[in-house]
Design a protein around this motif. Structure first.
Motif, short mmCIF file in Angstrom:
data_model
loop_
_atom_site.label_atom_id
_atom_site.label_comp_id
_atom_site.label_asym_id
_atom_site.label_seq_id
_atom_site.Cartn_x
_atom_site.Cartn_y
_atom_site.Cartn_z
N ASP A 183 0.82 -1.21 0.00
CA ASP A 183 0.00 0.00 0.00
C ASP A 183 0.86 1.28 0.00
OD1 ASP A 183 -2.68 0.96 -0.09
OD2 ASP A 183 -2.48 1.64 1.98
N ILE A 184 2.18 1.11 0.15
CA ILE A 184 3.10 2.24 -0.02
C ILE A 184 3.31 2.37 -1.53
CG2 ILE A 184 5.29 3.27 0.69
CD1 ILE A 184 5.46 1.16 2.90
N LYS A 185 2.32 2.85 -2.22
CA LYS A 185 2.21 2.68 -3.67
C LYS A 185 3.32 3.37 -4.45
CE LYS A 185 -2.78 1.92 -3.50
NZ LYS A 185 -2.64 0.47 -3.54
N ASP A 186 3.82 4.51 -3.95
CA ASP A 186 4.87 5.19 -4.71
C ASP A 186 6.19 4.44 -4.65
OD1 ASP A 186 4.93 5.83 -1.96
OD2 ASP A 186 6.19 7.58 -2.36
N LYS A 187 6.30 3.45 -3.76
CA LYS A 187 7.54 2.68 -3.63
C LYS A 187 7.40 1.24 -4.09
CE LYS A 187 9.90 6.07 -1.81
NZ LYS A 187 11.04 6.65 -2.55
N THR A 188 6.18 0.81 -4.42
CA THR A 188 5.95 -0.60 -4.76
C THR A 188 5.21 -0.76 -6.09
OG1 THR A 188 3.88 -0.66 -3.51
CG2 THR A 188 5.89 -1.26 -2.32
N LYS A 189 5.23 0.27 -6.92
CA LYS A 189 4.47 0.25 -8.16
C LYS A 189 4.86 -0.91 -9.06
CE LYS A 189 2.99 3.31 -11.94
NZ LYS A 189 3.13 4.66 -12.54
N TYR A 190 6.15 -1.26 -9.08
CA TYR A 190 6.63 -2.33 -9.96
C TYR A 190 7.27 -3.46 -9.16
CZ TYR A 190 5.97 1.38 -13.39
OH TYR A 190 5.44 2.38 -14.16
N THR A 191 6.75 -3.70 -7.98
CA THR A 191 7.32 -4.72 -7.10
C THR A 191 6.78 -6.10 -7.43
OG1 THR A 191 7.51 -3.10 -5.31
CG2 THR A 191 7.61 -5.42 -4.70
N GLN A 192 7.69 -7.08 -7.52
CA GLN A 192 7.31 -8.49 -7.64
C GLN A 192 7.41 -9.14 -6.26
OE1 GLN A 192 10.08 -9.50 -11.11
NE2 GLN A 192 8.36 -10.87 -11.48
N VAL A 193 6.39 -9.92 -5.91
CA VAL A 193 6.37 -10.62 -4.63
C VAL A 193 6.63 -12.10 -4.87
CG1 VAL A 193 5.04 -11.10 -2.54
CG2 VAL A 193 4.71 -8.94 -3.77
N TRP A 194 7.50 -12.69 -4.04
CA TRP A 194 7.93 -14.07 -4.24
C TRP A 194 7.88 -14.87 -2.94
CZ3 TRP A 194 9.69 -15.41 -9.21
CH2 TRP A 194 10.00 -14.34 -10.06
N LYS A 195 7.53 -16.14 -3.06
CA LYS A 195 7.70 -17.10 -1.96
C LYS A 195 7.79 -18.50 -2.55
CE LYS A 195 4.45 -18.46 0.82
NZ LYS A 195 4.44 -19.90 0.47
N TYR A 196 8.24 -19.44 -1.75
CA TYR A 196 8.31 -20.84 -2.18
C TYR A 196 6.95 -21.49 -1.94
CZ TYR A 196 10.72 -25.24 -3.17
OH TYR A 196 11.15 -26.41 -3.76
N PRO A 197 6.49 -22.36 -2.83
CA PRO A 197 5.15 -22.96 -2.64
C PRO A 197 5.09 -23.92 -1.47
CG PRO A 197 6.27 -23.93 -4.54
CD PRO A 197 7.12 -22.79 -4.10
N ARG A 198 3.98 -23.92 -0.79
CA ARG A 198 3.72 -24.88 0.30
C ARG A 198 3.25 -26.21 -0.28
NH1 ARG A 198 -0.57 -23.01 4.33
NH2 ARG A 198 0.28 -24.70 5.58
N SER A 199 3.71 -27.30 0.31
CA SER A 199 3.26 -28.61 -0.15
C SER A 199 1.80 -28.85 0.22
CB SER A 199 4.15 -29.71 0.44
OG SER A 199 4.05 -29.73 1.85
N GLU A 200 1.29 -28.12 1.24
CA GLU A 200 -0.10 -28.31 1.68
C GLU A 200 -1.06 -27.48 0.86
OE1 GLU A 200 2.39 -26.96 3.33
OE2 GLU A 200 2.58 -27.72 5.37
N GLY A 201 -0.56 -26.67 -0.06
CA GLY A 201 -1.41 -25.75 -0.80
C GLY A 201 -1.36 -24.37 -0.16
N GLU A 202 -1.67 -23.37 -0.95
CA GLU A 202 -1.49 -21.98 -0.51
C GLU A 202 -2.77 -21.35 0.01
OE1 GLU A 202 1.36 -20.50 -0.32
OE2 GLU A 202 2.52 -22.08 -1.29
N SER A 203 -2.60 -20.48 0.98
CA SER A 203 -3.66 -19.60 1.45
C SER A 203 -3.06 -18.21 1.52
CB SER A 203 -4.18 -20.04 2.81
OG SER A 203 -5.18 -19.17 3.27
#
Length: 287
Positions: free
Chosen positions: A91-111
């Motif tokens: 929500d800090i939009k002027d600093k995250t306009k082109y930000t990619q978010v990453w994480k490793y997938p969970r084996s149990e499925g994602e929420s």
């Protein structure tokens, strides 16, 4: 007593730590989040808890003062004190306009949090921004999706909840966790930046302590069962006999750890389980 962690700390020429301002029994002084790089476009590791204005204000101040945009956000694992603040950061939009978010997938499925796109990481994947190269290392055990990040330029590891600045970590799978500790040890990092607690300047000693601590806990459990062959125990009874100096508020977490040890020992054919009670497996002596 652990040294007090300031709200914002410049740890090196390419690392700024911003404390998540969410202290607690399991989070210690709070979740450590890290800004990495030397240029305008940098990386943020973890986002703390949701709805913590103090953290967001500190983060905003750093991003503005250093004239930083976030190119990437890496989430070390799915626990709320690491991913919960993600939408607030975005929500800090002027600093995250082109930000990619990453994480490793969970084996149990994602929420995952609603309203944001998250890409999935691969073990060994590398990312580069000015002044920093980060390699992803999948380290399951604490959770199935847990990763650490190896900062090549400083031979530093951002360890999430796999290795903490104080105390020992909890885990979902002890077998995987022990392997992950060894994988971090094999990196031979010069320094470890944990998800909670202060910077670890002697990583080898810390990781060896973790490994030895788990082996000792396993032997403590075995000793009780061996010396009481005709008896059966639940986790709570074993915790009361082993964790004699542990505060009452932490005993529930200790029960979970003991259970994981017992499951590992069951796989090793050293204990037997009957109706949620545990007993030494004398048969294993004949194998």
């Amino acid at each position: 007593m652990a040294a007090v962690i300031p709200a914002v700390t410049k740890l090196s020429a390419r690392i700024i730590r911003v404390l998540g301002c969410n202290p607690g029994i399991m989070t210690l002084q709070g979740t450590n989040t890290y800004i990495i790089g030397t240029g305008k476009r940098r990386i943020l590791v973890d986002t703390g808890d949701a709805d913590v204005p103090q953290y967001i204000n500190h983060l905003k101040s750093v991003l503005k003062h250093e004239d930083i945009d976030l190119a990437h956000i890496f989430i070390s694992h799915w626990h709320h004190d690491h991913i919960g603040g993600l939408l607030d950061v975005l929500d800090i939009k002027d600093k995250t306009k082109y930000t990619q978010v990453w994480k490793y997938p969970r084996s149990e499925g994602e929420s995952l949090p609603d309203g944001c796109n998250i890409d999935f990481l691969k073990d060994g994947q590398e990312f580069t921004v000015e002044g920093a190269t980060l390699r992803v290392v999948h380290t399951p055990g604490h959770t199935t999706d847990h990763i650490v990040l190896h900062l090549v330029e400083e031979n530093a590891v951002f360890s999430g909840d796999c290795v903490l600045g104080e105390g020992t970590a909890v885990f979902e799978d002890l077998y995987d966790y022990m392997n992950s500790l060894q994988e971090i040890a094999d990196l031979e990092p010069a320094v470890v930046y944990p998800g909670h607690g202060n910077v670890i300047h002697s990583p080898r000693e810390k990781i060896e302590f973790y490994i030895q601590h788990r082996k000792e806990r396993e032997q403590q459990i075995l000793d009780i069962l061996i010396n009481n062959r005709q008896k059966q125990f639940n986790e709570k009874e074993l915790v009361r006999m082993i964790y004699t100096d542990t505060p009452e508020k932490l005993l529930k977490a200790a029960e979970s750890n003991v259970n994981h040890h017992l499951v590992k020992l069951l796989k090793d054919n050293k204990v037997a389980q009957f109706n949620n009670l545990w007993q030494y497996n004398d048969i294993c002596k004949m194998i």
